[in-house]
Design a protein around this motif. Structure first.
Motif, PDB file in Angstrom:
ATOM      1  N   TYR A 199       0.818  -1.209   0.000  1.00 42.31           N
ATOM      2  CA  TYR A 199       0.000   0.000   0.000  1.00 42.31           C
ATOM      3  C   TYR A 199       0.858   1.268   0.000  1.00 42.31           C
ATOM      4  CZ  TYR A 199      -4.603  -2.120   0.366  1.00 42.31           C
ATOM      5  OH  TYR A 199      -5.756  -2.793   0.070  1.00 42.31           O
ATOM      6  N   GLU A 200       2.018   1.181   0.560  1.00 47.78           N
ATOM      7  CA  GLU A 200       2.921   2.339   0.514  1.00 47.78           C
ATOM      8  C   GLU A 200       3.345   2.615  -0.931  1.00 47.78           C
ATOM      9  OE1 GLU A 200       5.065   5.551   1.754  1.00 47.78           O
ATOM     10  OE2 GLU A 200       3.643   4.336   2.915  1.00 47.78           O
TER      11      GLU A 200
ATOM     12  N   ALA B 171       0.377   4.083  -2.805  1.00 45.13           N
ATOM     13  CA  ALA B 171       0.151   5.476  -2.420  1.00 45.13           C
ATOM     14  C   ALA B 171       1.140   6.388  -3.121  1.00 45.13           C
ATOM     15  CB  ALA B 171       0.237   5.638  -0.912  1.00 45.13           C
TER      16      ALA B 171
ATOM     17  N   SER C  33      -3.495   4.412  -4.592  1.00 44.59           N
ATOM     18  CA  SER C  33      -4.179   4.287  -3.292  1.00 44.59           C
ATOM     19  C   SER C  33      -3.938   5.556  -2.501  1.00 44.59           C
ATOM     20  CB  SER C  33      -3.649   3.073  -2.536  1.00 44.59           C
ATOM     21  OG  SER C  33      -4.231   3.004  -1.264  1.00 44.59           O
ATOM     22  N   SER C  34      -4.830   5.752  -1.564  1.00 45.79           N
ATOM     23  CA  SER C  34      -4.694   6.964  -0.744  1.00 45.79           C
ATOM     24  C   SER C  34      -3.606   6.780   0.327  1.00 45.79           C
ATOM     25  CB  SER C  34      -6.038   7.271  -0.064  1.00 45.79           C
ATOM     26  OG  SER C  34      -6.359   6.248   0.870  1.00 45.79           O
ATOM     27  N   ARG C  35      -3.091   7.917   0.769  1.00 46.56           N
ATOM     28  CA  ARG C  35      -2.071   7.899   1.827  1.00 46.56           C
ATOM     29  C   ARG C  35      -2.648   7.359   3.136  1.00 46.56           C
ATOM     30  NH1 ARG C  35       2.878   7.129   2.352  1.00 46.56           N
ATOM     31  NH2 ARG C  35       3.058   8.315   0.395  1.00 46.56           N
ATOM     32  N   GLN C  36      -3.885   7.666   3.393  1.00 45.77           N
ATOM     33  CA  GLN C  36      -4.525   7.178   4.633  1.00 45.77           C
ATOM     34  C   GLN C  36      -4.569   5.668   4.662  1.00 45.77           C
ATOM     35  OE1 GLN C  36      -8.535   8.638   5.130  1.00 45.77           O
ATOM     36  NE2 GLN C  36      -8.698   7.781   7.213  1.00 45.77           N
ATOM     37  N   GLU C  37      -4.880   5.076   3.539  1.00 46.39           N
ATOM     38  CA  GLU C  37      -4.924   3.608   3.486  1.00 46.39           C
ATOM     39  C   GLU C  37      -3.539   3.032   3.734  1.00 46.39           C
ATOM     40  OE1 GLU C  37      -6.855  -0.054   3.088  1.00 46.39           O
ATOM     41  OE2 GLU C  37      -7.698   1.970   3.171  1.00 46.39           O
TER      42      GLU C  37
ATOM     43  N   GLU D 120      -1.164   4.372   5.509  1.00 46.46           N
ATOM     44  CA  GLU D 120      -0.825   4.516   6.932  1.00 46.46           C
ATOM     45  C   GLU D 120      -1.559   3.480   7.786  1.00 46.46           C
ATOM     46  OE1 GLU D 120      -1.727   8.515   7.874  1.00 46.46           O
ATOM     47  OE2 GLU D 120       0.066   9.329   6.877  1.00 46.46           O
ATOM     48  N   GLN D 121      -2.788   3.157   7.427  1.00 45.84           N
ATOM     49  CA  GLN D 121      -3.537   2.141   8.182  1.00 45.84           C
ATOM     50  C   GLN D 121      -2.856   0.761   8.066  1.00 45.84           C
ATOM     51  OE1 GLN D 121      -7.549   2.341   6.585  1.00 45.84           O
ATOM     52  NE2 GLN D 121      -8.071   4.155   7.839  1.00 45.84           N
TER      53      GLN D 121
ATOM     54  N   THR E  79       0.183   0.741  10.283  1.00 45.39           N
ATOM     55  CA  THR E  79      -0.189   0.567  11.705  1.00 45.39           C
ATOM     56  C   THR E  79      -0.537  -0.886  11.997  1.00 45.39           C
ATOM     57  OG1 THR E  79      -1.024   2.843  11.782  1.00 45.39           O
ATOM     58  CG2 THR E  79      -1.791   1.311  13.480  1.00 45.39           C
TER      59      THR E  79
END
Length: 443
Positions: free
Chosen positions: A158-159, A162, A167-171, A173-174, A177
């Motif tokens: 996902y990084e 992004a 993909s979004s940056r929020q996704e 980061e999730q 985490t």
């Protein structure tokens, strides 16, 4: 003189008696004077005591009295408190090593064994549960590691998306985490494995402890059986079946009679006669004139401070078990040397020129004595000075190693100093000898 006598006669009987008394005294003094002036019956010979040189031992054998006892004696004691159920032997019976001699009631001891067995079973169940917990913790750890690896892959994917705008940056980061959370879960699972392993180790320690307690309980239960610690015979019995015996109480006494010891004590003055390993004859009163051969096994290094006696032990072989305990025994210590020529030490004093009734003999190995010669056919005996070599001395006697022959006659006491050629007159105390040499004179 006659006129004097007539005068006394005229004065009566009392005067006559007084005159006779004075006349007898004068005659007696005249005879005494004539005896002093004349030579004696021995023509001036010196009065001496004469003894023959004879063979013998310097000291008489030493006999010590003691009592017999087994070479080893052991008290069979109760090691636990309990009711004495049986005794299989009695006084006088022969026993062998580890033979069962009796038994105490084992009920309480059996109960302790059962309790220890139950505790051991519980410890083993606890250990099994701990081992299962370890397995579960390891499985959870493995699952956590797989989940963490998958979360790490997702976070990286996902990084990348992004960064490309897919993909979004929020996704992204999730997903990152979630990967970190998965790693924390791995660490928690690892700690849980360590905890479960500690519990399993503790459970194993408890198993070993319970096993030791069970072994102790079983060993304690074996104490209910009385066993002989050696081969021998039962010497005494102190309890009977039915008695309640306390721990440490003596039940039987067993002795090893393959050998017996005789305990005696020797004076410090006679200690030189005794050496470890020395063979000595032993007589036991119970066996009459039968003589046994013993060996000096031990000599105490310490004497009794009051009596000055040194304890020692003499061991006798007793393969048939004939000799019992407590018998009176007599141990004989011989002088240990061959017979030698013996002479009274006073003869050496005479050789020094003394009167023979005082002083001390020369301490050196050399000495001088006076040997009586002649005396046959009525001739006066004379003395001859003789150098001798002296050995050991004891009890007023001395060993003569050289210079004299057995049977020779030696002056042991003299009224006056002697020299070679002096005529002597042996006293009535002298040993008998040739006519004119001994036994014929008067002091």
């Amino acid at each position: 003189m006659r006129a004097v006598m007539d005068g006394f006669l005229s004065r009566g009987p009392f005067a006559v008696g007084l005159m006779l008394l004075l006349t007898h005294g004068a005659c007696s003094r005249g005879e005494e004077g004539s005896q002093k002036g004349a030579p004696d019956a021995g023509n001036g010979a010196v009065a001496v005591d004469v003894k023959e040189v004879q063979r013998g031992r310097l000291r008489a054998p030493l006999t010590l009295v003691g009592t017999t006892q087994p070479v080893q004696e052991v008290a069979v004691r109760a090691r636990v408190e309990g009711h004495l159920e049986t005794l299989t032997v009695d006084v006088g019976d022969s026993v062998s090593t580890d033979q069962e001699l009796g038994r105490q009631d084992p009920t309480l001891l059996d109960a302790a064994v059962h309790e220890a067995e139950a505790a051991l079973a519980g410890a083993r169940a606890e250990a099994a549960s701990a081992e299962a917990g370890v397995a579960q913790a390891k499985s959870a750890l493995e699952q956590s590691r797989l989940a963490a690896a998958q979360a790490e892959v997702e976070a990286r994917r996902y990084e990348s998306l992004a960064e490309r705008g897919i993909s979004s940056r929020q996704e992204a980061e999730q997903r990152a985490t979630a990967a970190r959370t998965a790693q924390q879960a791995v660490q928690a699972a690892s700690q849980q494995v360590l905890t479960q392993q500690s519990l399993a180790t503790a459970a194993q320690s408890r198993i070993r402890a319970q096993e030791a307690l069970l072994a102790a309980a079983k060993e304690r239960r074996s104490f209910a059986t009385l066993r002989s610690p050696l081969s021998g015979r039962v010497m005494a019995r102190f309890h009977s079946p039915g008695d309640v015996v306390l721990a440490g109480a003596e039940v039987l006494r067993v002795g090893d009679f393959s050998q017996v010891e005789v305990a005696v004590s020797v004076s410090e003055l006679e200690l030189s006669r005794v050496k470890p390993g020395q063979k000595v004859p032993v007589r036991i009163d119970a066996f009459g004139d039968t003589s046994f051969t013993g060996t000096v096994a031990r000599v105490s290094p310490q004497a009794d401070p009051v009596s000055r006696l040194v304890p020692l032990e003499v061991v006798l072989e007793n393969p048939e078990g004939r000799i019992g305990s407590g018998l009176l025994a007599r141990v004989r210590f011989e002088n240990g040397v061959q017979e030698q020529l013996l002479l009274l030490e006073s003869a050496l004093i005479v050789g020094l020129g003394g009167p023979g009734d005082g002083g001390q003999p020369a301490p050196s190995a050399e000495g001088r004595v006076f040997v009586v010669k002649g005396g046959e056919s009525g001739s006066a005996p004379q003395v001859e000075a003789r150098e001798v070599r002296v050995g050991a001395r004891a009890d007023g006697q001395a060993e003569i190693l050289s210079g004299l022959q057995e049977g020779e006659r030696v002056v042991v006491r003299s009224q006056r100093p002697l020299q070679s050629g002096t005529e002597v007159r042996p006293s009535a105390l002298s040993d008998s000898g040739p006519q004119g040499v001994g036994g014929g004179g008067r002091e």
